[in-house]
Design an enzyme around this catalytic site. Structure first.
Site, PDB file in Angstrom:
ATOM      1  N   GLY A  20      23.620 -20.052  24.972  1.00 28.27           N
ATOM      2  CA  GLY A  20      22.727 -18.897  25.117  1.00 28.27           C
ATOM      3  C   GLY A  20      21.475 -19.230  25.919  1.00 28.27           C
ATOM      4  O   GLY A  20      20.989 -20.358  25.886  1.00 28.27           O
TER       5      GLY A  20
ATOM      6  N   ARG B 115      29.787 -20.589  27.633  1.00 31.68           N
ATOM      7  CA  ARG B 115      30.014 -21.214  26.321  1.00 31.68           C
ATOM      8  C   ARG B 115      31.302 -22.045  26.268  1.00 31.68           C
ATOM      9  O   ARG B 115      31.771 -22.381  25.187  1.00 31.68           O
ATOM     10  CB  ARG B 115      30.035 -20.146  25.233  1.00 31.68           C
ATOM     11  CG  ARG B 115      28.676 -19.495  24.956  1.00 31.68           C
ATOM     12  CD  ARG B 115      28.650 -18.804  23.616  1.00 31.68           C
ATOM     13  NE  ARG B 115      27.381 -18.142  23.370  1.00 31.68           N
ATOM     14  CZ  ARG B 115      26.309 -18.733  22.856  1.00 31.68           C
ATOM     15  NH1 ARG B 115      26.343 -20.015  22.572  1.00 31.68           N
ATOM     16  NH2 ARG B 115      25.192 -18.050  22.657  1.00 31.68           N
TER      17      ARG B 115
ATOM     18  N   ASP C  74      25.883 -28.287  19.715  1.00 31.79           N
ATOM     19  CA  ASP C  74      27.291 -28.487  20.079  1.00 31.79           C
ATOM     20  C   ASP C  74      27.420 -29.076  21.482  1.00 31.79           C
ATOM     21  O   ASP C  74      28.186 -30.010  21.704  1.00 31.79           O
ATOM     22  CB  ASP C  74      28.048 -27.152  20.047  1.00 31.79           C
ATOM     23  CG  ASP C  74      28.473 -26.794  18.633  1.00 31.79           C
ATOM     24  OD1 ASP C  74      28.508 -27.710  17.783  1.00 31.79           O
ATOM     25  OD2 ASP C  74      28.743 -25.612  18.381  1.00 31.79           O
TER      26      ASP C  74
ATOM     27  N   LYS D 285      18.083 -27.561  24.000  1.00 33.52           N
ATOM     28  CA  LYS D 285      17.812 -26.137  24.227  1.00 33.52           C
ATOM     29  C   LYS D 285      18.331 -25.280  23.085  1.00 33.52           C
ATOM     30  O   LYS D 285      19.396 -25.580  22.551  1.00 33.52           O
ATOM     31  CB  LYS D 285      18.519 -25.735  25.529  1.00 33.52           C
ATOM     32  CG  LYS D 285      18.582 -24.265  25.808  1.00 33.52           C
ATOM     33  CD  LYS D 285      20.009 -23.740  25.981  1.00 33.52           C
ATOM     34  CE  LYS D 285      20.778 -23.627  24.703  1.00 33.52           C
ATOM     35  NZ  LYS D 285      21.984 -22.813  24.752  1.00 33.52           N
ATOM     36  N   THR D 286      17.671 -24.313  22.653  1.00 36.16           N
ATOM     37  CA  THR D 286      18.118 -23.150  21.868  1.00 36.16           C
ATOM     38  C   THR D 286      16.904 -22.439  21.284  1.00 36.16           C
ATOM     39  O   THR D 286      16.021 -23.080  20.713  1.00 36.16           O
ATOM     40  CB  THR D 286      19.116 -23.468  20.721  1.00 36.16           C
ATOM     41  OG1 THR D 286      19.377 -22.250  20.032  1.00 36.16           O
ATOM     42  CG2 THR D 286      18.648 -24.499  19.711  1.00 36.16           C
TER      43      THR D 286
ATOM     44  N   ASP E 147      17.022 -20.758  18.790  1.00 40.86           N
ATOM     45  CA  ASP E 147      17.193 -20.740  17.332  1.00 40.86           C
ATOM     46  C   ASP E 147      16.360 -21.807  16.615  1.00 40.86           C
ATOM     47  O   ASP E 147      16.139 -21.709  15.411  1.00 40.86           O
ATOM     48  CB  ASP E 147      18.666 -20.928  16.956  1.00 40.86           C
ATOM     49  CG  ASP E 147      19.522 -19.739  17.370  1.00 40.86           C
ATOM     50  OD1 ASP E 147      18.976 -18.804  17.984  1.00 40.86           O
ATOM     51  OD2 ASP E 147      20.727 -19.748  17.078  1.00 40.86           O
TER      52      ASP E 147
HETATM   53  P1  FBP Z   1      22.649 -21.091  21.523  1.00 40.41           P
HETATM   54  O1  FBP Z   1      22.962 -21.658  20.173  1.00 40.41           O
HETATM   55  O2  FBP Z   1      23.720 -21.322  22.507  1.00 40.41           O
HETATM   56  O3  FBP Z   1      21.309 -21.528  22.013  1.00 40.41           O
HETATM   57  O4  FBP Z   1      22.545 -19.502  21.387  1.00 40.41           O
HETATM   58  C1  FBP Z   1      21.897 -18.946  20.301  1.00 40.41           C
HETATM   59  C2  FBP Z   1      21.928 -17.438  20.315  1.00 40.41           C
HETATM   60  O5  FBP Z   1      20.860 -16.900  21.061  1.00 40.41           O
HETATM   61  C3  FBP Z   1      21.909 -16.920  18.876  1.00 40.41           C
HETATM   62  O6  FBP Z   1      20.605 -16.733  18.420  1.00 40.41           O
HETATM   63  C4  FBP Z   1      22.748 -15.663  18.967  1.00 40.41           C
HETATM   64  O7  FBP Z   1      23.398 -15.364  17.761  1.00 40.41           O
HETATM   65  C5  FBP Z   1      23.757 -15.996  20.015  1.00 40.41           C
HETATM   66  O8  FBP Z   1      23.140 -16.936  20.867  1.00 40.41           O
HETATM   67  C6  FBP Z   1      24.219 -14.808  20.803  1.00 40.41           C
HETATM   68  O9  FBP Z   1      25.206 -15.212  21.689  1.00 40.41           O
HETATM   69  P2  FBP Z   1      25.667 -14.401  22.964  1.00 40.41           P
HETATM   70  O10 FBP Z   1      24.658 -14.650  24.022  1.00 40.41           O
HETATM   71  O11 FBP Z   1      26.965 -15.036  23.314  1.00 40.41           O
HETATM   72  O12 FBP Z   1      25.745 -12.963  22.591  1.00 40.41           O
END
Ligand code: FBP
Length: 552
Positions: free
Chosen positions: A81, A145, A176, A202-203, A205
């Site tokens: 993400g 992803r 991951d 990165k994230t 979250d």
């Molecule tokens: P990452 O773990 O890859 O950083 O992404 C986190 C996130 O932003 C979450 O908060 C959310 O649930 C998810 O990605 C949403 O994913 P997508 O962009 O595939 O809709």
């Protein structure tokens, strides 16, 4: 392309680097620290990573003479993400590579990890990089992803690297993706391939952190963006005095984002998934808690308020978690049969007929919309996509029902009118705050130094983040140091340990101490928009979480 005035101005922002990274890059030498151990499961991990387990932590020092670094052809990948600051990681990496040796080359693989498998890339130039400095988004090369984890994929990576003489890879990703970076680094070492792999944390979250990684990038900007919106809603609520706002916030597996926003905005109620799990709470318990708080405010004439809900809540409620796991397994096993059903009702009935008695009871208690959302497409790892489950709407329904029941029993509950919101995508590509612009640029710059020293299997690490950037420390930590073994899809696998909200940690304890007061009073705080230019106490502050975690 029309460029906004802010973007123009941000191009000129010079990210702040830690002191050591401002030295002549050609004079920087690596300092080798003590060997390390994994977070747990040492023996198993030692066997799985015979070439990269136990590596020492490293830092940098200035040496006497300047020398051009070894020639590097680097491939960079954005994974998962979006998170504000990703472009600055690439800019920092590019600038450092060019300073270390102007012969260096930076390849950007397009569309995430699949870019390297499909050999889709662009070569970074000054012109291109200058268009992305201090901007949000991952659009310079895009993200994806796809997981890089199989031997066949690693063989393709090797071929692609050979074809471009690439001798280094930087993977910018979450837990991951960095786990996979460690596995790839081990593979290259085992194959005696001279290809160095370095990761960057990165994230939005915020769940990739430990003693050497104090924060993942993007968390700062995303939470500040959400906090601005929540603060605006709080002010609206306090002005109109007629709505309860239920706001769900991104953060798939941990509630760090929601907790940070609560610390910034002081809403009436904030649910923390980790606490819900620890207390084994059900939707019914959560509903009672919210309904009682609403009734209490109504007694004081306050028929309005703000409630924060983490998007991962649904998986923290034990009974729902069991239901979701059962549905995940069921959908994996009956994929064809399930997909052949042509209506949402038929799909719901199909699942309903196959659940265990306890999960069926939970499933049957859910509104039909939520049932449908629970059956929607899984992510590439087979998990439910929590960003698509409208938990805030579920809670509005259950709370409304409960308040009606309370009223019928003679309890005064005032008037309840609710609105729902979901903030997630609004914050993932914002212009990075000064903190994230500085931190990301430093992470990328630092990654180039690790590549120069051939530190494969390392994560770029910048620490001391609660202090001014000048005092930050730069170095690298072996990824295996953050690993443990976990059960994933029926198999024990080496993974980076996810950092959940610690209920005995300072951020939660601070919240816990104040939440009763915030629930009854209107103690809202309004953080306002991120400021990029102006006094340092407004523009350069890190998150409250970071400050509380590193309080001296
Ligand atoms: P990452 O773990 O890859 O950083 O992404 C986190 C996130 O932003 C979450 O908060 C959310 O649930 C998810 O990605 C949403 O994913 P997508 O962009 O595939 O809709």
């Amino acid at each position: 392309m029309k460029i906004s005035a802010l973007q123009q101005a941000r191009y000129l922002y010079a990210p702040k680097l830690p002191k050591i990274l401002r030295e002549d890059i050609q004079k920087l030498d690596v300092v080798i620290g003590q060997p390390t151990q994994s977070a747990s499961d040492q023996e198993e991990l030692k066997k799985l990573f015979p070439n990269t387990y136990g590596l020492p932590k490293v830092s940098f020092k200035v040496s006497g003479s300047a020398k051009a670094g070894r020639k590097l052809n680097v491939g960079v990948i954005l994974s998962g993400g979006q998170a504000p600051g990703g472009h600055n990681v690439i800019c920092g990496l590019y600038d450092a590579l060019m300073k270390a040796n102007p012969q260096n080359k930076l390849y950007g693989f397009i569309g995430g990890p699949s870019g390297i498998l499909e050999d889709k890339y662009i070569i970074m130039t000054d012109e291109l990089i200058n268009e992305y400095r201090n901007t949000g988004g991952f659009d310079i090369i895009g993200s994806g992803r796809t997981k890089l984890e199989t031997k066949e994929q690693f063989e393709v990576c090797t071929k692609v690297c050979h074809s471009h003489s690439i001798n280094a890879i930087v993977i910018i990703g979450g837990d991951d993706s960095n786990t996979n970076a460690a596995v790839l680094a081990e593979y290259f070492r085992a194959q005696k391939e001279d290809i160095c792999v370095v990761g960057c944390p990165k994230t939005i979250d915020g769940d990739l952190k430990n003693e050497s990684i104090e924060a993942s990038f993007g968390f700062d900007t995303a939470t500040k963006t959400f906090a601005e919106l929540i603060g605006n809603i709080e002010r609206d609520a306090n002005s109109a005095r007629k709505y309860w706002h239920f706001i769900r916030l991104m953060g798939r597996s941990a509630s760090h984002i929601t907790l940070e926003c609560a610390l910034q905005c002081q809403p009436n109620i904030c649910l923390v998934g980790e606490e819900v799990k620890a207390k084994n709470q059900s939707v019914d318990d959560i509903t009672t808690y919210i309904a009682n708080a609403i009734a209490k405010r109504a007694e004081n004439g306050n028929n309005f308020g703000v409630i924060l809900v983490p998007e991962g809540l649904i998986e923290f409620v034990p009974s729902l978690n069991a239901l979701i796991s059962e549905i995940n397994d069921l959908l994996a096993k009956t994929e064809k049969e399930f997909n052949a059903l042509d209506s949402a009702d038929a799909k719901i009935a199909f699942v309903d007929s196959k659940l265990s008695a306890s999960s069926k009871k939970v499933f049957d208690s859910l509104p039909v919309e939520i049932k449908g959302q629970l059956l929607a497409d899984r992510d590439p790892h087979g998990n439910v996509q929590v960003s698509k489950i409208e938990t805030e709407k579920l809670l509005i329904q259950t709370v409304e029902k409960r308040l009606k029941q309370m009223k019928s029993e003679g309890k005064y509950c005032g008037k309840f009118s609710a609105l729902s919101h979901f903030f997630g995508y609004e914050g993932r590509c914002a212009f990075p705050s000064n903190f994230d612009a500085d931190y990301c640029y430093s992470l990328g710059y630092n990654a180039a130094l690790l590549l120069g020293a051939n530190m494969s299997g390392y994560l770029s690490s910048i620490t001391g983040l609660s202090k001014p950037a000048d005092e930050w420390k730069a170095g690298g930590i072996p990824i295996t140091m953050m690993m443990n073994m976990e059960q994933r899809h029926g198999e024990k696998k080496p993974v980076i340990k996810k950092a959940l909200v610690e209920l005995d940690g300072n951020p939660f304890k601070f919240f816990e101490k104040h939440r009763e007061k915030w629930a009854v009073e209107t103690a809202f705080t309004y953080p306002g928009a991120i400021q990029y230019f102006g006094p340092s106490e407004v523009c350069d502050q890190s998150t409250i979480t970071l400050k509380l975690e590193h309080m001296e």
